[in-house]
Structure formats: structure tokens, C-alpha cells
Design an enzyme around this catalytic site. Structure first.
Site, PDB file in Angstrom:
ATOM      1  N   LYS A   1     -11.425 -11.483 -11.972  1.00  0.00           N
ATOM      2  CA  LYS A   1     -11.490 -11.780 -10.542  1.00  0.00           C
ATOM      3  C   LYS A   1     -10.503 -10.921  -9.743  1.00  0.00           C
ATOM      4  CE  LYS A   1     -12.167 -16.071  -9.119  1.00  0.00           C
ATOM      5  NZ  LYS A   1     -11.868 -17.486  -8.854  1.00  0.00           N
TER       6      LYS A   1
ATOM      7  N   GLN B   1      -9.285  -6.141  -6.525  1.00  0.00           N
ATOM      8  CA  GLN B   1      -8.558  -4.898  -6.284  1.00  0.00           C
ATOM      9  C   GLN B   1      -9.521  -3.759  -5.977  1.00  0.00           C
ATOM     10  OE1 GLN B   1      -5.407  -5.894  -5.622  1.00  0.00           O
ATOM     11  NE2 GLN B   1      -4.839  -3.980  -6.567  1.00  0.00           N
TER      12      GLN B   1
ATOM     13  N   LEU C   1      -7.444  -7.514 -17.040  1.00  0.00           N
ATOM     14  CA  LEU C   1      -6.692  -8.676 -17.494  1.00  0.00           C
ATOM     15  C   LEU C   1      -7.220  -9.950 -16.842  1.00  0.00           C
ATOM     16  CD1 LEU C   1      -3.190  -7.012 -17.293  1.00  0.00           C
ATOM     17  CD2 LEU C   1      -4.494  -7.511 -19.349  1.00  0.00           C
ATOM     18  N   ASN C   2      -7.756  -9.794 -15.654  1.00  0.00           N
ATOM     19  CA  ASN C   2      -8.360 -10.921 -14.955  1.00  0.00           C
ATOM     20  C   ASN C   2      -9.520 -10.348 -14.149  1.00  0.00           C
ATOM     21  OD1 ASN C   2      -9.050 -12.683 -12.778  1.00  0.00           O
ATOM     22  ND2 ASN C   2      -7.130 -13.784 -13.079  1.00  0.00           N
TER      23      ASN C   2
ATOM     24  N   PHE D   1       0.807  -1.227   0.000  1.00  0.00           N
ATOM     25  CA  PHE D   1       0.000   0.000   0.000  1.00  0.00           C
ATOM     26  C   PHE D   1       0.838   1.275   0.000  1.00  0.00           C
ATOM     27  CE2 PHE D   1      -1.985  -3.300   2.757  1.00  0.00           C
ATOM     28  CZ  PHE D   1      -2.745  -3.870   1.757  1.00  0.00           C
TER      29      PHE D   1
ATOM     30  N   GLY E   1       0.250  -9.158  -3.777  1.00  0.00           N
ATOM     31  CA  GLY E   1      -1.029  -9.739  -3.401  1.00  0.00           C
ATOM     32  C   GLY E   1      -2.090  -9.325  -4.395  1.00  0.00           C
ATOM     33  N   THR E   2      -1.652  -8.538  -5.381  1.00  0.00           N
ATOM     34  CA  THR E   2      -2.582  -7.989  -6.364  1.00  0.00           C
ATOM     35  C   THR E   2      -2.916  -8.981  -7.456  1.00  0.00           C
ATOM     36  OG1 THR E   2      -0.594  -7.101  -7.366  1.00  0.00           O
ATOM     37  CG2 THR E   2      -1.912  -5.587  -6.068  1.00  0.00           C
TER      38      THR E   2
ATOM     39  N   GLU F   1     -17.143  10.639 -33.645  1.00  0.00           N
ATOM     40  CA  GLU F   1     -15.859  10.316 -34.280  1.00  0.00           C
ATOM     41  C   GLU F   1     -15.488  11.351 -35.330  1.00  0.00           C
ATOM     42  OE1 GLU F   1     -15.734   6.305 -35.844  1.00  0.00           O
ATOM     43  OE2 GLU F   1     -16.384   5.546 -33.888  1.00  0.00           O
TER      44      GLU F   1
END
Lengths: 1138, 286
Positions: free
Chosen positions: A644, A649, A641-642, A251, A478-479, A719
Site C-alpha cells: 500500500k 509512493q 515492503l508494504n 521532497f 509521510g512515506t 543463468e
């Protein structure tokens, strides 16, 4: 140590990225196999314990270490009197003496309580601790500066910048802004000192081998430790080897190399043995940084309509007396809201504490609390909804950097969040929501964090056995770094998860920067992807050059990597395994490296993640206890990217937020300068019982290709505008007789003739494009009439057999033009899912134009009532018109003041009926024809049950532009990942459904939970609701049983309620597959809501299009006059220039 | 900083008799160690000054929950978990069960004992207010014999008790409340678990036709000891419970407590919350 997934075997290598893969290191973590810094078992290891100062300010007069030195097992006692001279480590060359003062045990000066003043090295930890207790210290004590309030008079301008900005920043003129304000907020906000408190304490093992050293350290930055240790001991960096395989939370506090690291190294050198030094929790409160206390003053000025005229954010935070750190609370205020007049100012107050540092979003956490609270105060003063106020001040570009945003789905975050959370049920009056003892409050806040990235390197090796390894010195705090890097490598290499190994946390590996500022996934992920590609390219080269390979001669772009093989894209049967290629080429492995560089100097975008937080808070009326009962967070973070680990996070960040908002506070004794609550028993972080259900929505799939035509037109124009191009809008404004498209159909035409959307079945487009290009060139608007009733149909080339008169409004679009504003209004309606009406002038009589023209000549402005002038109304009647920016609509129609009431009335009629229409207004000598176009709120479909069969239904409904919410009672199912295309995924209990949603008369509900009990609850909730359609999957008998059960539980349904029930759901088209069933259900919903029978059209005697829609014309409707002209294509009126 | 473990002595006594003999032979030298949930914290902090301990955990004499006609008797070694699992306690002494569930986390509840909570004599402990409101008596045993003392008299000052150096807490005895009595227990803290209370309240009232027949009110964290509010009780006892008597009680309790400012809360907050807790306890419907 390496990590690889052992439990799961999968052949699926497609889109591994994004999948909610379990942590590949999960097993190691839960079985104790993950080795943290303090857990390396080195031989002959000694233990060091640090002694902390008990005073906060003064000098050490003397030490008596004799008892300690004689204590059992003691190898060495180090104080400033005998410590080796360590060299200062500069973080930047300009910081001067501070670097010297940071070096531990070099002088008798005590700057703060808890500062290390001595170190004992012994055979065992217990012996070292005991001996440290035996050291006697006498101090020359001075009263400490330990109270921000008392010391504020000594506040000074920081020497360093504040998050890259000057300590005093100014944009525009805040005084003028405040003078122009109708409302003003002046508030002071305080945040306490807070500590990171990772589970894993700081720990270092140091082992020398000659002049080389290996350091096992709990860190966020292995290369930083290497640099720092090398500098401290004056040795080359390559002599320092740093290892950190796992970090147990950080952190921010493990991003800096604190004093215990060089001390462990110094101890190891002294005793000539490996030394382990684990800091104690109490010491972590003093020596590893913290978030500084802040006192912030926010001044906001705003117009009555909510537009901010000035933002001032100033205040103080503390630093230490020996070093400088600024908690950059004004950082987000620079860029978050659109305001021309902005001022920020930060000052520092030096206290006898350790130096603060980066902690859990430094600046954002403390600063957003103040800014967002002030904004809420302003919303209350202006009687605006907090979200509305934030939307009004939405920054369309970065007001600070003056750059466009790379992406910004903030408005969507507000919208989705409000809906997920049930914001509409909020009452703004204080204490107006109560539940028993509790006062209930709902609040929201904007979330923002910059996209940070650092240069980083990675190496990927494909081995002959068909496995691969990806390496970088980065960290997993842990991320989930191990997991996402595995996924990236797998996806790029086309290998299953279990064949890829990720090795990180070692300075012998390619360099990565600090794992801080949420930079790792983007920085290191990019490097791993690049390295994997480079390795793959070498493999392709080997196959390309090998005549025996089925891929011989194929180039890289013709080859795809899949399932451990390279294959020809054109013929995937031509393939071979990595192993075969490497074996034949006689190569043990191929290796690719990649250095990711980011060029910020030529940055063309401002990149931030945005989001919105929603919280329901209960305050006990009698005891003042604050409890968070519900929370929703919606974030635009780019690609997850994941799913879960990404959601985890977000959830973790929210829980830390709860902690900091409600509990976390480091209490400094103002007299002694000692931290009173320096343990986890008294420094409170949330326990599980404090954490409510948290809904996380990631908007990564927001830009779905699934969109309806209107949305496509809106997006296409956005656009065009973004690239500075020009375009025209074609809108069908009236239809007489038969035509393929109805009034309101739109087509965007760009200057090069590209089209998005359609105004007919293809017969009118070509001509309309020609006209459109003319109006672009002349920058005008006109109405073109197409009459397809005659025998001349063939002239239009297609002869679809339509038989009618179609009038099309063609108008050039530019910033501020009626058409552009109309599209903006449409975009707003779509975004917030509201209905609206746009009144458009499609014919303006000459008399008025002349009259107006004369007036304009006097004023010097061209204010003629133009064809294409607009007046939008939204569903809350005509409020939108009065608050519409610019007021062009109002100006344009102001000559009709006398008929203004009629226009409004007619707009309401159109809105209520949901049907487009045209009206003619006579004013004086002139006549004006107005087309009322209705933007219908997307049909809200709520699908209950997130089983696999819901997916086709959701996709189909989305294609139709419906707004789809998926609701499930089980957490594992209702995930964004599973129903990525749904607008919203909600988790709630069946009986809470009506409480969690606003069910309106146009809500369509389809129940497909496959759970009998859930279905009973849902029927009980939905049938009495205003929903217009309730469909339930399953045979008739089951539904009868459900109804009987619901009645047994006390529900009573009227005939009207039962009439809304469709069961079995769907129309009879012989549907079997989930896709067919979806088609059948969607068709039934459409028919039921439009009051149609869902039969074959050939059996229908009435026209295909509902006549009520085509000829809603009341008496004054004069379209007949134009129809009678029977011109094939006539410019009836061409703007003001005609 | 953690104390030096070899400096401590710990013996295991086989029987209550052995334990009492130890206390008799060297009065004040030996201290009992039960769950260790308070002592180990002191040890870790380097503040465990006492050096000689004997474990009482294995003494069967100090275990078990027994029912008799007028009382329920709880062995001093009964853990918070055992308190929560007891049917008779759940039925008749819900405040004690609630207090046990509010004490520490699950690990502490498995290990910590009721006797230890009493002996530790913290004014912020969770179960003592419930024991006070239930009119508990404590049995103190020594080699000289045994005596029952009213728990309300047990704590004599901050961390002070009337125990003699050779005495051990053996059991706690609670008179069974009348059916229909009002039990009101509430711990007010920062977070929902594992937080030392800011204020803790336990109240028991038995009414006869709206008249207060018996009432006992106790508060934690508002004085140097867990406090039985006898003067407030006396104001209510025998009176009809109505707005007037409740108002008088609220005024009285403010005078009876002596809260302080500390790291957990402020005197002002504690005084106000204590008053509101009493108000809630006395609030209709009764």
C-alpha cells in the site's frame, strides 16, 4: 513519542513484510496526535519572525528598528549589525567561501530577493510579525541577474561534479557516431524553476540548557541538523539534541539545514528562552532551495533500424551568485541506453536567487524529460514505435559503469505497461486520435532511479513482557517509514504488529543518514532487520543455556521465532514464550544492534530501479487546455515492503510528475528578481480533479517460480551464460509414430550434465546428455536419431512402450550460435507474448557444403551452411529476419535464395497452423532439410472478477504457461498484492472491457465477478468479441437470465457467438473446491480451444497426439527415408566438420 | 506578511438599518465583511489597508432567492453553495450555477458570497461574466434609499465601481431567459479547480427561426473589468446566425477585448482563446 498500531489485532506473523498494512501512525495523523516540529508545547516559548529582503541584489544601507523594538511584546530585533558571529558550515572542505556566504545575518550584502535580513523575537507570533513590518530598511540596489537567457553568456564550468560525474563526460566518438547516423535529432528543451512545496512549512523550535541545545526541526536529516548546529555555534555534537517525529512532506528541501535553523538557535540563546520559528510559505519560495531552471540540448544520431550511434546531452542550469548547485540533468543519460558514443556537458549560470537544491529526483526529472522527448522525436522520424526504439537501444549492461545490472525488468515494464495501458490502440500520426473537442495523445517514457543506500544503525530491544521496540534516528516524511520498519521488525521477531513499537526521529537514537534519494527503506530497513536478529540471537542464547527450557541445547539454526515464542523447527510443539525465557533468565530485556555498511568500492553490479510510464493526454483543440485522462506506471523496484505505501509512493511520484509537466512553474520577474507566484494560489500543483485513474503495477513478483518448460529452458541458459558456463540444447525435430514428446520439445544440458526441460518421457534423456556433452566439447551440432519401435526397447532402459522414431538436434551453445540465437528469439517471443517460427537446418547435403566450402576458402571465412543454422520469423511475417541483429540466419541460408520464398511461405504455414513440421529443399545438387518449430503465443486468459476463487485458476493457468490478466471493477480487490502471480492486474469498468483490451481470436475469458450487473455488461461486451471461449460461473438459469437481460438492453447474439459461451463453466469432474473447479475450468478451456471432447482417453480410438501435428508432412517431406534406416542411434549428420 | 490583527476593528451590525447608518455616519471609513474570502487573503498577505469593518453576514435582509414573473432575485449574501443548490437557478440560469461551482474550492464556496464577488470587482472573477450575460441588475441600498443599476455599468475601471461610499449591495435581479435560449459558460484555466481563470466566457442567445433576437456576451480576464462585448452583440443582434455573421463577430470581439500578459497567461493566448470561445458559442447546431 512512539507509535504503535492500536486498531488491528492479528496473530498472523507470517510474511508481514509486503502486506498492504495500514499506516501504523495513521490514527495519530488523522486525530492530530502526530506531533510535528512546530507543535512541541514548550514552556515560556517566544516566537521569531524573519524579515525578507525586498530587493534581489545590493547592500543594506541602513536599518531603522526603533519602532519594532518599541512594539508590544518584542524581546529582540536581530540584524547583521548586532547578530552573533555564526561559524560557516562546510558541506565539503573544498567549497571555500560559499560556506561563509550561506551564514545568515552576517553582512549587509543581499544576494537574492526574500533573503533574511532581520529577525524579530516577541512574546507572540502576531507581535513578532507586526514588529517585523515596522522595520525600515534602505538599500543600495543593483540590477539583479534574474534572466537565464540574458546571463547565458556568463555560463561557467561547475566546480563540483555533476551527480558524481565530470561536468564534461565523453565516451567513444560522438562526431563519428553522428557521421554514421542515418537520422538525427537536435532539440532544445527547457524546464522552469520549480519548488518543493511540502504541506508542512519549515519550522524550528530551539531550546538551550546551558551550552546544550534541543532542536525540534522539520527535517529529513536529524543528524545533519545536529552536525550543522554544532558547527555553527562551535559546540560538541553531543551537546545538540535534534527531534523530528513527523515530517509533513519534504521532497528534498528538508534535506539541507537552511538559515532559519541557526537563526532560531541564535534567537533562543539571545532571549534565553525557547524560540519557535515557523517560516512563511512566501519565504519558502526564496530560502529553501528549488529545482533550477534548465535549458538542455539533446542530439541523437541513429541508424535506420533505430540503433543509436550518438547521444549528446548538454546545456545550462542556474545556481545562485553566492553558492553552487548543479541540477544534474545529464545524469540518467549516462547509463540509460546502449550507445558507444556519448557526450554530456553541463554549465552553470549564476542568478540573484537562492541556491537551488535537490528536488523530487534531481536530474532524472529534468533530464529524462529532455532525453525521452528527443527519443520520441527520433522514433517519429524513423517511423518506429517509441517502445520499439527503446527496446532496440536497451542497455543489457550499464554502459557507463560497465557493470551488469543487479536486476533490470525494463523490458517487462514496457510490456506489462503497454498491455495494462492499451498501447496497441495508439496511432502515431499527429492529431489522428480525436474525441469531440479533444485531440487525444498517448505517450510513454522510461523511468529510472539509482538504488541509493547509506550506512545506518538501529537497535531492537525485546522486553520481558513479550513486546519489542525498534529504534533509529531515521525519519518518516509521510512515506510510511514507521509502518515498514514495524513490519520488518515483526517479521524478523515473529511478533504481531501490535507488540512492536518503532521509535525514530531523534539523535539520541542510533544514527541514520538523510532520508533522501529513496534510501531509507533499504538502509534503515536492513539495520532494523539486523538488530532484530541480533536481539533474537541473545534470546536464543538464553534458552540454549537454560536446562529448564524446552529449547535447551538447541542452536540458533534449529530455532524459529513465531507468535511471540521461540520454537524448535523440527518440532514446533517444543516452544516457549519470550517472556518465559527472559523471566527465567532474570533479564528484563535483550538488546541487539546493527550497523548496515555498504561497500560500494567492490561493487559488482549497477543497481537501479527501472520502470515505464504511460499517459493518455487530451488537449482541447480550441483552448489548448491539457488534461491527463489515464495513466499507467509499471515499476521494477525490488521487493515492496508494504504494497500500500509502495503504491502510494509511486502514485505520489506520478502526481508530482503531472504537476511538473503541466502546471508547476516558478515565475521570476526578470527585472526585479522577485518570485511573482510565491504562494499556492498561483504556484499550481495538481488538485484532485486533475489526477486521473492511475494504474500502478509493481513487478516485484515477476520472477515467479511458476513458469512453463520453455521459459525454464530460456532462464536456465541465461543463468549458464551469466556464470560463464557452457551448455548444449537438445531439440526434438521430428517424430514418426508414437512418442511422449512432440517436435519442438527442448532440453538444456549443461557441461556438468544438469538438465532443464525434457525431450521424452525419460527414455532418451540419458543418452542425449552424453551426446550433448560431446557436442559441448567439440563445439558442434548434430542430429541424433532414436528408433524405439523395435524389440530393443529395453535397451533404452525404461520401455515406456513408445513406438516411434525421434530425431533430436543437439548443438553446443555459445554467444551467437544458432541455438543461442534461437533461445534469444524464444525469450523475446515469450516476453512480448508473440508467436514465432524458427526455421532450423537439420540436414545439409554434402554437395552444398562442398560448394560453400570452396567459396569460403576464398573469403577465408567458415560460412558453411551448418546444421543448427536458424532463421526466425515472427507473426508479423518475416520482418524479424531482416532486422535480426547480426544477420547470421540470413547468411546461413543465403544459398537458398531461389528457395527463400518457399522457406518463408512454409514458415507462414507453420505459424498459421501452429504446428511444427520439417521440409526438404533441393537446391542445385544439394538438399537441405529444415525443421520449422512454432513458438505459440501463451494462451491469453482474462479472468474477470478478483474474488478469492480466482486465485487457484490463475495459479493453474500460469503453470501451463498461459498469460493471465485479472480484471476487476473494484479498486480494493484488483491489486497486485492479491493476485501476485497474475501477469497483469487491471482495474476497469465492465462496459469498458473491450476498449481496454485487445481481444483476439485466441483470447479466453472466464467471468467470475459474482455481480449480476457486471456479468450482464461483460456478456454484452465479450460475446460479440473475437474471444474463442467465454466461460461464466454460475448455474444455467442465471446465465439464461443474464442473456435475457443483455437482449433486453439491446444486445443481439448470433449462434456462433453463443457457441463460444460455456456455462456453467468447466467439465464434469465432480469439482467442489475452488482448486477442483479451477482444474475443471482449465481442462475445459484446453479441450475447447484444441477442439477435443474432454472425455476419457481410453475411449478415444485415434492416437493421443493429434495426427495432424505428427505428420503434417506434405509430399516433399522425406522423413520416411530416415525412418527406414531403423538405426537405434545414428549420427545422421554432424555439423560442418563431418 | 500577515497584518497585525489588533490594528483592525470589526463590528457586528444587527440590522440592515444599523449597517447603513454606520456607512452614512462615517462615509468611506467602514467596509462590509461578508464571507471574507477575499479580505482574509489580503490580511494574511499584509496588504489589507482598510482598518474598519462591519460584518454583514447576519443580515437576513440580504439573503434568499426569490422568484417573480419576470425575474429571479438573489440576495447579496447568497453563497456559491446556495447558488448551486437552488433549483430555479439550476433550471433557468445554468451559467451562474456553473460559475459558482468553478469558484474556489468547497470551503470558499460555502463562505464566499455573490455580493462579495461583485464588490471585489476582480476582472478575473468567475460569476460576473454569467451575471453580465444574463443582463443582471444590482440593487444598491443606502440610508438615502435604494437604486437599481444595470450590472453592465457597474464596473467602471480596474477595481473601480459606481458604488457610493455609503452604499451596500443588497440584491441582484436577473430577467428570466426564454426557454430554448442557448447558455454557454466556459472557464479556461491551468488546472481543473481552484485556479484563477485565464479566460472566462459567458454567452446567452435567444433565436427566432435562425435570427438572433437577443444575445449577450461577457468575458473575464481579458480587460481591466469583466467585459460585456456590446459591439460584438450589436453585430449579431437581428441578424441570421450563419458563417458570415459569426465570422464578423469573431473579428469584432478581437477588437473589443484588451487582454494583457501576466503570470497566468499571455495576451496572445487570451485573444485566441476568447475568439475560439465565441466561435464555439456561435457554432451550429443551434
Amino acid at each position: 513519542m512512539s507509535v504503535s498500531q492500536q486498531s488491528k489485532t492479528t496473530n498472523q506473523t507470517k510474511s508481514v513484510v509486503g502486506r498492504p498494512l495500514d499506516r501504523v501512525d495513521g490514527r495519530l495523523k488523522v486525530t492530530g496526535g502526530a506531533r510535528f516540529a512546530a507543535e512541541w508545547p514548550l514552556e515560556n516559548m517566544a516566537h521569531a519572525v524573519l524579515l525578507s529582503s525586498t530587493i534581489a541584489n545590493g547592500r543594506i544601507k541602513s536599518f531603522d528598528t526603533s519602532a519594532a523594538e518599541k512594539a508590544p511584546g518584542v524581546l529582540h530585533v536581530m540584524t547583521h549589525e548586532n547578530a552573533p558571529r555564526l561559524k560557516p558550515v562546510f558541506t565539503n572542505p573544498a567549497e571555500g567561501d560559499a560556506a561563509g556566504r550561506r551564514v545568515p545575518l552576517q553582512s549587509p550584502v543581499v544576494y537574492y530577493a526574500g533573503q533574511y535580513i532581520a529577525m524579530v523575537v516577541a512574546e507572540t507570533l502576531e507581535q513578532a510579525k507586526h514588529a517585523a513590518e515596522l522595520i525600515r530598511v534602505t538599500y543600495d540596489e543593483q540590477p539583479p541577474a534574474a534572466d537565464l537567457d540574458k546571463e547565458r553568456g556568463k555560463a561557467y564550468v561547475p566546480k563540483q561534479k555533476v551527480a558524481g560525474k565530470p561536468a564534461d563526460s565523453l565516451r567513444g566518438d560522438v562526431d563519428a557516431g553522428l557521421r554514421a547516423a542515418d537520422a538525427r535529432v537536435d532539440e532544445t528543451y527547457r524546464t522552469p524553476t520549480e519548488h518543493h512545496n511540502p504541506m508542512e512549512p519549515h519550522a524550528t523550535i530551539a531550546a538551550w540548557d546551558g551550552d546544550k541545545i534541543t532542536v525540534y526541526d522539520a527535517t529529513q536529516y536529524t543528524y545533519g541538523v545536529r552536525h550543522s548546529v554544532a558547527m555553527s555555534f562551535g559546540i560538541p555534537e553531543e551537546n545538540v539534541h535534534v527531534v523530528c517525529k513527523f515530517t509533513g512532506g519534504a521532497f528534498g528541501c528538508k534535506g539541507t539545514v537552511w538559515a532559519h535553523v541557526p537563526l532560531a538557535a541564535a534567537a533562543a540563546r539571545q532571549v534565553r528562552r525557547p524560540v519557535k520559528l515557523v517560516t512563511m510559505r512566501q519565504q519558502m519560495f526564496a530560502n529553501m532551495g528549488h529545482r533550477a531552471e534548465t535549458e538542455q540540448h539533446v542530439t541523437l544520431g541513429a541508424k535506420r533500424d533505430g540503433h543509436l550511434t550518438a547521444i549528446i546531452h548538454e546545456g545550462i542550469s542556474h545556481t545562485s551568485v553566492y553558492d553552487e548547485y548543479v541540477e544534474p540533468f545529464s545524469k540518467p543519460t549516462h547509463m540509460l541506453y546502449a550507445c558507444d558514443n556519448f557526450k554530456a556537458s553541463q554549465r552553470l549560470v549564476a542568478l540573484n536567487v537562492g541556491t537551488p537544491t535537490f528536488m523530487r529526483a534531481p536530474g532524472e526529472t529534468s533530464g529524462m524529460f529532455a532525453l525521452e522527448s528527443a527519443l520520441d522525436e527520433l522514433a517519429y522520424k524513423l517511423n518506429l514505435d517509441p517502445i520499439q526504439l527503446r527496446l532496440i537501444n536497451h542497455a543489457d549492461t550499464d554502459p557507463d559503469e560497465k557493470l551488469p545490472w543487479s536486476t533490470k525488468l525494463l523490458k517487462e515494464s514496457y510490456r506489462v505497461g503497454a498491455e495494462t495501458f492499451g498501447w496497441s490502440r495508439r496511432k502515431p500520426q499527429p492529431a489522428s486520435m480525436r474525441e469531440g473537442h479533444y485531440l487525444v495523445g498517448m505517450g510513454m517514457a522510461t523511468a529510472v532511479y539509482p538504488v541509493n543506500h547509506f550506512p545506518s544503525s538501529a537497535r531492537v530491544t525485546i522486553r520481558q513482557d513479550g513486546s519489542a521496540v525498534a529504534e533509529s534516528s531515521t525519519h518518516d516524511l509521510g512515506t510510511g517509514t514507521y509502518t515498514i520498519l514495524t513490519q520488518i521488525a515483526c517479521e524478523t521477531l515473529g511478533l504481531p504488529i501490535e507488540r512492536v513499537e518503532v521509535i525514530i526521529g531523534d539523535t539520541n537514537l542510533p544514527k541514520a543518514m538523510v532520508s533522501g534519494g529513496s534510501s531509507t527503506a533499504m538502509s534503515v530497513g536492513t539495520s532494523v532487520q539486523g538488530a532484530a536478529r541480533a536481539a533474537l540471537a541473545k534470546l536464543v542464547d538464553a534458552a540454549h543455556a537454560d536446562q529448564r527450557s524446552p529449547l535447551y541445547g538447541a542452536s540458533a539454526d534449529q530455532i524459529v521465532a513465531r507468535d511471540g515464542r521461540l520454537a524448535l523447527k523440527s518440532d514446533t510443539t517444543k516452544s516457549e514464550t519470550f517472556t518465559d525465557i527472559l523471566t527465567r533468565a532474570g533479564m528484563k530485556e535483550v538488546e541487539g544492534s546493527y550497523d548496515t555498511q555498504f561497500n560500494d568500492r567492490e561493487k559488482k553490479f549497477s543497481s537501479h530501479a527501472f520502470g515505464a510510464h504511460f499517459a493518455e493526454v487530451r488537449v482541447d483543440r480550441d483552448f489548448g487546455e491539457v488534461r491527463i485522462t489515464r495513466f499507467a506506471g509499471v515499476f521494477d523496484i525490488g521487493r515492496a515492503l508494504n504494497m500500500k505505501t509502495a503504491e502510494s509512493q509511486m502514485r505520489g511520484g506520478i502526481i508530482m510528475g503531472l504537476g511538473m509537466a503541466l502546471m508547476e512553474e516558478t515565475v521570476l520577474d526578470a527585472n526585479l528578481g522577485i518570485i511573482v507566484n510565491r504562494d499556492l494560489a498561483e504556484y499550481h500543483v495538481p488538485v484532485h480533479a486533475d489526477v486521473p485513474m492511475i494504474d500502478i503495477v509493481l513487478l516485484e513478483n515477476f520472477d515467479e517460480p511458476l513458469m512453463n518448460e520453455l521459459q525454464a529452458v530460456v532462464n536456465a541458459y541465461a543463468e549458464v551464460r551469466a556464470r560463464g558456463g557452457r551448455a548444449a540444447l537438445a531439440t526434438v525435430v521430428s517424430v514418426v509414430g508414437s512418442a511422449y514428446r512432440r517436435p519442438g520439445a527442448r532440453m538444456l544440458v549443461t557441461e556438468d550434465g544438469q538438465t532443464v526441460g525434457a525431450i521424452s518421457g525419460g527414455c532418451l534423456e540419458r543418452d542425449a546428455v552424453e551426446h550433448a556433452r560431446q557436442v559441448i566439447t567439440s563445439d558442434t551440432a548434430c542430429v541424433v536419431e532414436y528408433d524405439t519401435r523395435g524389440d530393443e526397447d529395453i535397451v533404452w532402459g525404461l520401455g515406456l512402450g513408445c513406438n516411434g522414431v525421434v530425431r533430436v538436434l543437439l548443438e553446443s551453445l555459445h554467444e551467437g550460435s544458432g541455438g543461442a540465437r534461437a533461445l534469444q528469439f524464444v525469450a523475446d517471443c515469450l516476453r512480448v507474448r508473440k508467436s514465432g517460427v524458427i526455421a532450423t537446418v537439420i540436414d545439409a547435403g554434402r554437395a552444398i557444403n562442398q560448394e560453400r566450402g570452396a567459396a569460403d576458402q576464398e573469403s577465408g571465412a567458415d560460412r558453411s551452411t551448418k546444421i543448427g543454422a536458424r532463421l526466425p520469423f515472427d507473426e508479423r511475417d518475416d520482418e524479424h529476419a531482416s532486422s535480426a541483429p547480426g544477420g547470421l540466419f540470413v547468411d546461413a541460408l543465403s544459398p537458398f535464395d531461389e528457395s527463400g520464398a518457399r522457406i518463408r511461405e512454409d514458415a507462414r504455414v507453420a505459424l498459421t497452423s501452429g504446428r511444427a513440421m520439417t521440409r526438404v529443399y533441393e537446391a542445385g545438387a544439394g538438399r537441405t532439410e529444415i525443421f520449422f518449430d512454432v513458438i505459440c503465443r501463451p494462451r491469453p486468459l482474462v479472468v474477470f472478477g478478483a474474488e478469492h476463487d480466482a486465485a487457484p485458476l490463475i495459479r493453474l493457468a500460469q503453470t501451463l504457461g498461459w498469460h493471465v490478466t485479472v480484471v476487476d471493477t473494484r479498486a480494493r480487490r484488483a491489486t497486485r498484492e492479491r493476485f501476485a502471480s497474475a501477469d497483469s492486474v487491471v482495474l476497469c469498468r465492465a462496459e469498458d472491457v473491450t476498449a481496454r483490451f485487445t481481444v483476439t481470436r485466441d483470447t479466453v475469458a472466464v467471468v467470475m465477478t459474482h455481480s449480476y450487473l457486471d456479468d450482464v455488461e461483460l456478456l454484452r461486451a465479450l460475446l460479440p468479441s473475437p474471444a474463442c471461449y467465454v466461460g461464466i460461473l454460475g448455474p444455467k438459469q442465471r446465465t439464461e437470465k443474464l442473456l435475457a437481460q443483455a437482449r433486453a438492453e439491446g444486445s443481439w447474439f448470433t449462434d456462433a457467438e453463443l457457441a463460444r459461451l460455456h456455462s456453467p463453466v468447466g467439465i464434469d469432474i465432480g469439482a467442489e473446491t475452488p482448486e477442483e473447479i479451477a482444474l475443471s475450468v482449465v481442462a475445459e478451456i484446453k479441450a475447447a480451444c484444441d477442439g477435443r471432447g474432454a472425455g476419457f482417453l481410453r475411449d478415444r480410438n485415434a492416437p493421443i497426439h493429434d495426427e495432424r501435428a505428427a505428420t503434417t508432412a506434405p509430399p516433399e517431406f522425406e522423413i520416411g527415408a530416415h525412418a527406414a534406416a531403423r538405426e537405434r542411434a545414428t549420427s545422421v549428420a554432424c555439423g560442418s566438420s563431418s | 506578511m500577515r497584518a497585525y490583527l489588533p490594528a483592525y476593528e470589526l463590528v457586528v451590525t444587527r440590522t440592515l438599518e444599523d449597517a447603513l447608518a454606520l456607512l452614512r455616519d462615517e462615509p468611506g471609513a467602514w467596509r462590509p465583511l461578508a464571507g471574507g474570502t477575499d479580505l482574509m487573503v489580503l490580511l494574511e498577505a499584509g496588504r489589507l489597508e482598510h482598518r474598519k469593518f462591519f460584518s454583514v453576514r447576519q443580515l437576513a435582509e440580504l439573503r434568499g432567492i426569490e422568484e417573480s414573473d419576470g425575474h429571479v432575485t438573489i440576495g447579496a449574501l447568497t453563497t456559491y453553495t446556495e447558488v448551486q443548490r437552488s433549483r430555479v437557478l439550476a433550471r433557468e440560469f445554468p451559467m451562474l450555477v456553473r460559475a459558482a461551482g468553478e469558484t474556489g474550492g468547497v470551503a470558499i464556496q460555502n463562505r464566499g458570497t455573490l455580493g462579495g464577488n461583485i464588490a471585489n470587482a476582480s476582472p478575473a472573477a468567475d460569476s460576473p461574466p454569467a451575471l453580465l450575460a444574463y443582463g443582471a441588475e444590482v440593487e444598491l441600498v443606502s440610508s438615502r434609499g435604494s437604486r437599481w443599476v444595470a450590472y453592465a455599468d457597474f464596473h467602471t475601471g480596474y477595481k473601480q465601481t459606481l458604488m457610493q461610499p455609503d452604499e451596500l449591495i443588497a440584491r441582484v435581479r436577473l430577467p428570466r431567459p426564454r426557454e430554448g435560449a442557448r447558455h454557454f459558460y466556459r472557464k479556461v484555466g491551468t488546472r481543473r479547480a481552484q485556479a484563477i481563470s485565464k479566460v472566462c466566457f459567458a454567452g446567452l442567445a435567444e433565436l427566432d427561426g435562425g435570427v438572433v433576437r437577443e444575445v449577450r456576451i461577457a468575458l473575464g480576464s481579458v480587460a481591466p473589468v469583466v467585459l460585456r462585448c456590446r459591439r460584438t452583440e450589436a453585430l449579431l443582434r437581428g441578424r441570421r446566425l450563419d458563417a458570415e455573421s459569426a465570422g464578423a463577430a469573431l473579428e469584432e470581439i478581437a477588437k473589443e477585448i484588451a487582454p494583457i500578459d501576466d503570470v497566468r497567461s499571455t495576451a496572445r493566448y487570451r485573444a485566441r482563446v476568447a475568439r475560439n470561445l465565441l466561435a464555439e458559442f456561435l457554432a451550429p447546431p443551434f
